[in-house]
Write a protein that holds these residues in place. Structure first.
Motif, PDB file in Angstrom:
ATOM      1  N   VAL A  37       0.835  -1.201   0.000  1.00 43.03           N
ATOM      2  CA  VAL A  37       0.000   0.000   0.000  1.00 43.03           C
ATOM      3  C   VAL A  37       0.869   1.250   0.000  1.00 43.03           C
ATOM      4  CG1 VAL A  37      -1.659   1.343   1.369  1.00 43.03           C
ATOM      5  CG2 VAL A  37      -2.016  -1.108   1.025  1.00 43.03           C
ATOM      6  N   LEU A  38       1.883   1.274   0.870  1.00 44.21           N
ATOM      7  CA  LEU A  38       2.778   2.436   0.929  1.00 44.21           C
ATOM      8  C   LEU A  38       3.496   2.633  -0.402  1.00 44.21           C
ATOM      9  CD1 LEU A  38       3.988   4.742   2.576  1.00 44.21           C
ATOM     10  CD2 LEU A  38       5.725   3.133   3.403  1.00 44.21           C
ATOM     11  N   SER A  39       3.985   1.550  -0.987  1.00 47.98           N
ATOM     12  CA  SER A  39       4.655   1.633  -2.280  1.00 47.98           C
ATOM     13  C   SER A  39       3.722   2.188  -3.347  1.00 47.98           C
ATOM     14  CB  SER A  39       5.161   0.248  -2.695  1.00 47.98           C
ATOM     15  OG  SER A  39       5.666   0.291  -4.005  1.00 47.98           O
ATOM     16  N   ASN A  40       2.481   1.706  -3.374  1.00 46.86           N
ATOM     17  CA  ASN A  40       1.516   2.189  -4.369  1.00 46.86           C
ATOM     18  C   ASN A  40       1.231   3.678  -4.192  1.00 46.86           C
ATOM     19  OD1 ASN A  40       1.312  -0.353  -5.487  1.00 46.86           O
ATOM     20  ND2 ASN A  40      -0.556  -0.878  -4.392  1.00 46.86           N
ATOM     21  N   VAL A  41       1.050   4.112  -2.952  1.00 47.44           N
ATOM     22  CA  VAL A  41       0.746   5.522  -2.685  1.00 47.44           C
ATOM     23  C   VAL A  41       1.933   6.399  -3.081  1.00 47.44           C
ATOM     24  CG1 VAL A  41       0.339   7.198  -0.835  1.00 47.44           C
ATOM     25  CG2 VAL A  41      -0.957   5.066  -0.887  1.00 47.44           C
ATOM     26  N   VAL A  42       3.128   6.004  -2.676  1.00 49.75           N
ATOM     27  CA  VAL A  42       4.330   6.776  -2.983  1.00 49.75           C
ATOM     28  C   VAL A  42       4.558   6.817  -4.493  1.00 49.75           C
ATOM     29  CG1 VAL A  42       6.857   6.765  -2.775  1.00 49.75           C
ATOM     30  CG2 VAL A  42       5.433   6.438  -0.744  1.00 49.75           C
ATOM     31  N   SER A  43       4.463   5.662  -5.145  1.00 49.99           N
ATOM     32  CA  SER A  43       4.666   5.612  -6.598  1.00 49.99           C
ATOM     33  C   SER A  43       3.639   6.461  -7.326  1.00 49.99           C
ATOM     34  CB  SER A  43       4.593   4.167  -7.103  1.00 49.99           C
ATOM     35  OG  SER A  43       5.710   3.444  -6.677  1.00 49.99           O
ATOM     36  N   GLN A  44       2.400   6.441  -6.868  1.00 49.18           N
ATOM     37  CA  GLN A  44       1.358   7.227  -7.523  1.00 49.18           C
ATOM     38  C   GLN A  44       1.613   8.725  -7.366  1.00 49.18           C
ATOM     39  OE1 GLN A  44      -0.820   5.700  -9.530  1.00 49.18           O
ATOM     40  NE2 GLN A  44      -1.244   7.758 -10.204  1.00 49.18           N
ATOM     41  N   GLU A  45       2.036   9.139  -6.180  1.00 49.41           N
ATOM     42  CA  GLU A  45       2.354  10.559  -5.970  1.00 49.41           C
ATOM     43  C   GLU A  45       3.504  11.003  -6.877  1.00 49.41           C
ATOM     44  OE1 GLU A  45       3.069  12.069  -2.068  1.00 49.41           O
ATOM     45  OE2 GLU A  45       1.122  11.402  -1.328  1.00 49.41           O
ATOM     46  N   ILE A  46       4.529  10.181  -6.949  1.00 49.02           N
ATOM     47  CA  ILE A  46       5.670  10.513  -7.794  1.00 49.02           C
ATOM     48  C   ILE A  46       5.237  10.540  -9.252  1.00 49.02           C
ATOM     49  CG2 ILE A  46       7.896   9.651  -8.641  1.00 49.02           C
ATOM     50  CD1 ILE A  46       8.470   8.707  -5.775  1.00 49.02           C
ATOM     51  N   ALA A  47       4.448   9.554  -9.657  1.00 47.45           N
ATOM     52  CA  ALA A  47       3.986   9.484 -11.047  1.00 47.45           C
ATOM     53  C   ALA A  47       3.172  10.711 -11.423  1.00 47.45           C
ATOM     54  CB  ALA A  47       3.169   8.218 -11.266  1.00 47.45           C
ATOM     55  N   GLU A  48       2.330  11.172 -10.512  1.00 53.15           N
ATOM     56  CA  GLU A  48       1.531  12.366 -10.795  1.00 53.15           C
ATOM     57  C   GLU A  48       2.442  13.582 -10.965  1.00 53.15           C
ATOM     58  OE1 GLU A  48      -1.476  12.716  -7.755  1.00 53.15           O
ATOM     59  OE2 GLU A  48      -2.377  10.799  -8.344  1.00 53.15           O
ATOM     60  N   ALA A  49       3.421  13.711 -10.087  1.00 52.11           N
ATOM     61  CA  ALA A  49       4.338  14.856 -10.169  1.00 52.11           C
ATOM     62  C   ALA A  49       5.147  14.800 -11.464  1.00 52.11           C
ATOM     63  CB  ALA A  49       5.268  14.868  -8.956  1.00 52.11           C
ATOM     64  N   TYR A  50       5.713  13.644 -11.776  1.00 56.16           N
ATOM     65  CA  TYR A  50       6.536  13.514 -12.978  1.00 56.16           C
ATOM     66  C   TYR A  50       5.682  13.489 -14.231  1.00 56.16           C
ATOM     67  CZ  TYR A  50      10.225  12.358  -9.667  1.00 56.16           C
ATOM     68  OH  TYR A  50      11.116  12.370  -8.642  1.00 56.16           O
ATOM     69  N   GLY A  51       4.482  12.942 -14.113  1.00 52.52           N
ATOM     70  CA  GLY A  51       3.577  12.917 -15.260  1.00 52.52           C
ATOM     71  C   GLY A  51       3.174  14.320 -15.662  1.00 52.52           C
ATOM     72  N   ASP A  52       2.817  15.135 -14.671  1.00 55.24           N
ATOM     73  CA  ASP A  52       2.417  16.513 -14.957  1.00 55.24           C
ATOM     74  C   ASP A  52       3.573  17.326 -15.528  1.00 55.24           C
ATOM     75  OD1 ASP A  52      -0.067  15.882 -13.948  1.00 55.24           O
ATOM     76  OD2 ASP A  52       0.235  16.877 -12.017  1.00 55.24           O
ATOM     77  N   ARG A  53       4.731  17.190 -14.934  1.00 55.13           N
ATOM     78  CA  ARG A  53       5.864  18.044 -15.304  1.00 55.13           C
ATOM     79  C   ARG A  53       6.644  17.537 -16.521  1.00 55.13           C
ATOM     80  NH1 ARG A  53      10.185  20.678 -11.163  1.00 55.13           N
ATOM     81  NH2 ARG A  53      11.481  21.664 -12.726  1.00 55.13           N
ATOM     82  N   PHE A  54       6.832  16.202 -16.606  1.00 56.38           N
ATOM     83  CA  PHE A  54       7.688  15.641 -17.650  1.00 56.38           C
ATOM     84  C   PHE A  54       6.973  14.689 -18.596  1.00 56.38           C
ATOM     85  CE2 PHE A  54      10.345  16.362 -13.862  1.00 56.38           C
ATOM     86  CZ  PHE A  54      11.230  17.305 -14.375  1.00 56.38           C
ATOM     87  N   GLY A  55       5.705  14.390 -18.322  1.00 54.84           N
ATOM     88  CA  GLY A  55       4.979  13.446 -19.162  1.00 54.84           C
ATOM     89  C   GLY A  55       5.490  12.021 -19.019  1.00 54.84           C
ATOM     90  N   LEU A  56       5.969  11.663 -17.818  1.00 52.35           N
ATOM     91  CA  LEU A  56       6.523  10.335 -17.577  1.00 52.35           C
ATOM     92  C   LEU A  56       5.591   9.485 -16.727  1.00 52.35           C
ATOM     93  CD1 LEU A  56      10.186  11.320 -16.635  1.00 52.35           C
ATOM     94  CD2 LEU A  56       9.421  10.333 -18.799  1.00 52.35           C
ATOM     95  N   ALA A  57       5.391   8.247 -17.145  1.00 52.03           N
ATOM     96  CA  ALA A  57       4.673   7.265 -16.330  1.00 52.03           C
ATOM     97  C   ALA A  57       5.662   6.664 -15.328  1.00 52.03           C
ATOM     98  CB  ALA A  57       4.086   6.181 -17.215  1.00 52.03           C
ATOM     99  N   ILE A  58       5.147   5.923 -14.355  1.00 53.78           N
ATOM    100  CA  ILE A  58       5.989   5.333 -13.301  1.00 53.78           C
ATOM    101  C   ILE A  58       7.129   4.511 -13.902  1.00 53.78           C
ATOM    102  CG2 ILE A  58       6.036   3.655 -11.405  1.00 53.78           C
ATOM    103  CD1 ILE A  58       3.139   4.486 -10.783  1.00 53.78           C
ATOM    104  N   THR A  59       6.788   3.601 -14.805  1.00 53.67           N
ATOM    105  CA  THR A  59       7.813   2.737 -15.389  1.00 53.67           C
ATOM    106  C   THR A  59       8.859   3.558 -16.138  1.00 53.67           C
ATOM    107  OG1 THR A  59       6.134   1.022 -15.621  1.00 53.67           O
ATOM    108  CG2 THR A  59       8.172   0.700 -16.829  1.00 53.67           C
ATOM    109  N   GLU A  60       8.408   4.602 -16.833  1.00 54.77           N
ATOM    110  CA  GLU A  60       9.342   5.429 -17.611  1.00 54.77           C
ATOM    111  C   GLU A  60      10.335   6.163 -16.719  1.00 54.77           C
ATOM    112  OE1 GLU A  60       6.189   6.194 -21.257  1.00 54.77           O
ATOM    113  OE2 GLU A  60       6.424   7.695 -19.685  1.00 54.77           O
ATOM    114  N   TRP A  61       9.837   6.769 -15.632  1.00 53.26           N
ATOM    115  CA  TRP A  61      10.790   7.510 -14.797  1.00 53.26           C
ATOM    116  C   TRP A  61      11.733   6.558 -14.089  1.00 53.26           C
ATOM    117  CZ3 TRP A  61      11.931   7.400  -9.696  1.00 53.26           C
ATOM    118  CH2 TRP A  61      10.959   6.972  -8.790  1.00 53.26           C
ATOM    119  N   ARG A  62      11.254   5.343 -13.766  1.00 52.76           N
ATOM    120  CA  ARG A  62      12.159   4.366 -13.142  1.00 52.76           C
ATOM    121  C   ARG A  62      13.255   3.937 -14.108  1.00 52.76           C
ATOM    122  NH1 ARG A  62       7.919   0.470  -9.868  1.00 52.76           N
ATOM    123  NH2 ARG A  62       7.402   1.983  -8.246  1.00 52.76           N
ATOM    124  N   ILE A  63      12.893   3.766 -15.379  1.00 52.80           N
ATOM    125  CA  ILE A  63      13.897   3.403 -16.385  1.00 52.80           C
ATOM    126  C   ILE A  63      14.937   4.513 -16.515  1.00 52.80           C
ATOM    127  CG2 ILE A  63      14.257   3.023 -18.865  1.00 52.80           C
ATOM    128  CD1 ILE A  63      11.482   1.563 -18.818  1.00 52.80           C
TER     129      ILE A  63
END
Length: 158
Positions: free
Chosen positions: A30-56
């Motif tokens: 649950v913590l991982s999902n919440v943290v990953s989703q928050e990061i994905a939203e921030a990076y998605g809005d600013r850089f257009g990156l999905a979770i998998t993309e920013w991890r790569i």
């Protein structure tokens, strides 16, 4: 002073009851999902990156010249998801792929100039997010938490 955990709760028949809210694998998920989703939203809005993309990008920023399979293994991500994300990053010009030596079947990935530029912006944001995430913990607790995660990860070859 080592505290032993209380025995698991049991129903009237003596069968163990799974207290999901205290079940560590569930809490980590649950913590991982919440943290990953928050990061994905921030990076998605600013850089257009999905979770998998920013991890790569993060993996290749730290370990350039890996194959897609190597990225998947290092990050414990699904190979198909990594392959699709790599294709999107290549299309956007954030990565480039080169064949490896004499083996034309094996290719390695590296950040392009544009990818390095995004990485140079993402990395400080990620570190800032980590500081905010760990802010409720004392310095000593942060060190202990990191050590505990390392020890648990060793069990799975991480």
């Amino acid at each position: 002073m080592n505290a032993t955990p209380p025995p698991p709760a049991a129903d009237d028949d003596g069968a163990a009851i799974l207290d999901l809210e205290r079940f560590i694998p569930y809490q980590l998920s649950v913590l991982s999902n919440v943290v990953s989703q928050e990061i994905a939203e921030a990076y998605g809005d600013r850089f257009g990156l999905a979770i998998t993309e920013w991890r790569i990008l993060a993996v290749l920023g730290r370990f350039p010249g890996m194959s897609a399979v190597g990225v998947a293994e290092r990050s414990a991500m699904d190979k198909v998801a990594v392959s699709r994300a790599v294709a999107r990053l290549l299309e956007r010009g954030l990565l480039h792929r080169e064949t490896h030596g004499d083996d034309r079947r094996r290719s390695v990935l590296e950040l392009s100039d544009a990818g390095r530029e995004v990485y140079s912006e993402v990395a400080p944001l990620a570190l800032s997010y980590e500081r905010e995430l760990l802010a409720p913990l004392s310095d000593e607790e942060r060190v202990q938490f990191s050590r505990m995660l390392d020890r648990l990860g060793e069990r799975y070859g991480l």
